[in-house]
Design an enzyme around this catalytic site. Structure first.
Site, mmCIF file in Angstrom:
data_model
loop_
_atom_site.group_PDB
_atom_site.id
_atom_site.type_symbol
_atom_site.label_atom_id
_atom_site.label_comp_id
_atom_site.label_asym_id
_atom_site.label_seq_id
_atom_site.Cartn_x
_atom_site.Cartn_y
_atom_site.Cartn_z
ATOM 1 N N SER A 65 0.795 -1.233 0.000
ATOM 2 C CA SER A 65 0.000 0.000 0.000
ATOM 3 C C SER A 65 0.822 1.275 0.000
ATOM 4 O O SER A 65 0.273 2.338 -0.288
ATOM 5 C CB SER A 65 -0.899 0.042 1.232
ATOM 6 O OG SER A 65 -2.115 -0.569 0.960
ATOM 7 N N LYS B 73 0.638 3.475 -3.009
ATOM 8 C CA LYS B 73 -0.531 4.310 -3.319
ATOM 9 C C LYS B 73 -0.187 5.793 -3.327
ATOM 10 O O LYS B 73 -0.743 6.573 -4.097
ATOM 11 C CB LYS B 73 -1.635 4.042 -2.282
ATOM 12 C CG LYS B 73 -2.205 2.630 -2.340
ATOM 13 C CD LYS B 73 -3.060 2.341 -1.110
ATOM 14 C CE LYS B 73 -3.684 0.947 -1.166
ATOM 15 N NZ LYS B 73 -4.360 0.587 0.104
ATOM 16 N N TYR C 72 -2.583 -2.232 -10.564
ATOM 17 C CA TYR C 72 -2.598 -1.989 -9.117
ATOM 18 C C TYR C 72 -1.845 -3.105 -8.375
ATOM 19 O O TYR C 72 -1.014 -2.832 -7.506
ATOM 20 C CB TYR C 72 -4.047 -1.881 -8.623
ATOM 21 C CG TYR C 72 -4.154 -1.887 -7.121
ATOM 22 C CD1 TYR C 72 -3.760 -0.778 -6.374
ATOM 23 C CD2 TYR C 72 -4.602 -3.019 -6.436
ATOM 24 C CE1 TYR C 72 -3.818 -0.790 -4.987
ATOM 25 C CE2 TYR C 72 -4.674 -3.038 -5.054
ATOM 26 C CZ TYR C 72 -4.273 -1.928 -4.337
ATOM 27 O OH TYR C 72 -4.318 -1.941 -2.965
ATOM 28 N N TYR D 231 -4.916 4.472 7.645
ATOM 29 C CA TYR D 231 -6.261 3.866 7.648
ATOM 30 C C TYR D 231 -7.061 4.289 8.873
ATOM 31 O O TYR D 231 -7.077 5.468 9.214
ATOM 32 C CB TYR D 231 -6.180 2.332 7.569
ATOM 33 C CG TYR D 231 -5.206 1.829 6.559
ATOM 34 C CD1 TYR D 231 -5.340 2.172 5.215
ATOM 35 C CD2 TYR D 231 -4.145 1.019 6.915
ATOM 36 C CE1 TYR D 231 -4.445 1.704 4.271
ATOM 37 C CE2 TYR D 231 -3.247 0.544 5.969
ATOM 38 C CZ TYR D 231 -3.408 0.888 4.652
ATOM 39 O OH TYR D 231 -2.530 0.433 3.734
ATOM 40 N N VAL E 65 0.840 -3.634 4.031
ATOM 41 C CA VAL E 65 0.706 -4.935 4.689
ATOM 42 C C VAL E 65 1.974 -5.789 4.640
ATOM 43 O O VAL E 65 2.045 -6.832 5.276
ATOM 44 C CB VAL E 65 -0.483 -5.776 4.149
ATOM 45 C CG1 VAL E 65 -1.812 -5.182 4.587
ATOM 46 C CG2 VAL E 65 -0.410 -5.944 2.652
#
Ligand code: GLN
Length: 329
Positions: free
Chosen positions: A76, A79, A201, A253, A271
């Protein structure tokens, strides 16, 4: 193993920066909480004891301890950089029509869209990241992937590669992400072939980096978009504020609020067990330790960043950008 570059040019009031990192590394090495991600089967194979911390300053000095050369997939944390590329490709106004900037308060993989606008909430959660990646320009899948890899080359200072086992592992199990893509297609938030958007992605998430790279990439954002080691611009300066703002409010998050309160600097986790954090105009921080807490953030990574923020006075609203890290004139 610890490495330092030119420690004489940089001082911490009362303690050299490298020994701060060494102390934190030995303190948190014994912390055994959390569990490595296993919903992507390939990620479950990682050694949970791996642990590294790295700081790179905006003038290119490097301080690192532990397994900082250990390779892992960026997940992630990609991103953030994909968001910068989408902003460069389309500009702020258009990107805002496709992905918002509101924290969700929900898990990173929640299947939710903003009820009113039908946009995904922000580019740091999976739905928003898939929408963001679908915006990356290029004539076909190969050119789009090459543009993503070229972008990571500018941020890291070297060529990067996709871990094909992690990519195929996620592609064959990523049904939740596929469900999000279908939902966004339903609302017209994704234009192109969704399998192609998902492939890109999953590939961007499977780009291979190490903890040193994370700190260099963070320092590039801290240095207004210029890689402090190579001197190359990685992203247009005008988008740094957009990138850091969504990192600050959404990067951790459903822990983002507490993170902003206790650590007080923009950050992003993945992660894989990585976290990178940006102290604007000062330093980039990278931490890698695979066991995750329930929100998907590295257990040791969160502890290390909280301790670093306190010890070095990094919280943006406490020290106002004048941390205890001092460069000599
Ligand atoms: N590739 C992962 C996913 O989409 C990234 C998630 C993360 O690092 N939080 O599920």
């Amino acid at each position: 193993m610890a490495k330092q570059a030119n420690l004489g040019d940089l001082e911490i009031v009362s303690s050299p920066l490298l020994s701060v990192l060494q102390d934190l590394h030995s303190k948190y090495k014994s912390l055994q909480e959390g569990a490595v991600a296993n919903y992507i089967p390939e990620l479950a194979k990682v050694n949970p004891d791996l642990f590294s911390i790295c700081i790179v300053t905006v003038d290119g000095q490097v301080y690192e301890v532990g397994d900082y050369q250990q390779l892992f997939t960026i997940q992630s944390m990609s991103k953030v950089f994909a968001y910068g590329l989408a902003l460069e490709d389309h500009g702020r106004d258009y990107v805002l029509t496709r992905v918002g900037v509101e924290p969700t308060g929900e898990a990173f993989n929640s299947i939710i869209l903003d009820e009113r606008s039908k946009r995904p909430y922000n580019p740091m959660v999976n739905a928003g990241a898939i929408a963001t990646t679908s915006l990356i320009k290029g004539d076909g899948a190969t050119e789009r992937l090459n543009r993503v890899l070229e972008m990571f080359r500018r941020y890291t200072g070297h060529d990067v590669f996709v871990d094909m086992s992690v990519f195929t592992s996620e592609r064959s199990t990523g049904h939740r992400n596929r469900a999000m893509a279908h939902l966004m297609l339903n609302f017209g938030m994704i234009d192109q072939n969704i399998e192609e958007a998902l492939d890109l992605y999953f590939k961007q998430c499977a780009v291979i980096v190490n903890c040193h790279d994370l700190a260099v990439m963070a320092a590039t954002l801290a240095n207004k978009g210029i890689n402090p080691i190579t001197g190359e611009r990685a992203v247009d300066h005008q988008y740094i504020k957009d990138i850091l703002s969504v990192m600050y409010t959404c990067g951790m998050y459903n822990f983002a609020g507490e993170w902003a309160y206790t650590v007080g600097i923009p950050a992003k986790s993945g992660v894989c067990g990585g976290i990178f954090a940006v102290v604007p105009n000062q330093i980039g921080i990278g931490v890698f330790s695979p066991p995750l807490d329930v929100r998907g953030n590295s257990v040791r990574g969160v502890e290390v960043c909280q301790a670093l923020s306190q010890q070095l006075c990094l919280h943006l609203f406490e020290c106002g950008g004048s941390s205890k890290i001092k460069s000599e004139e």
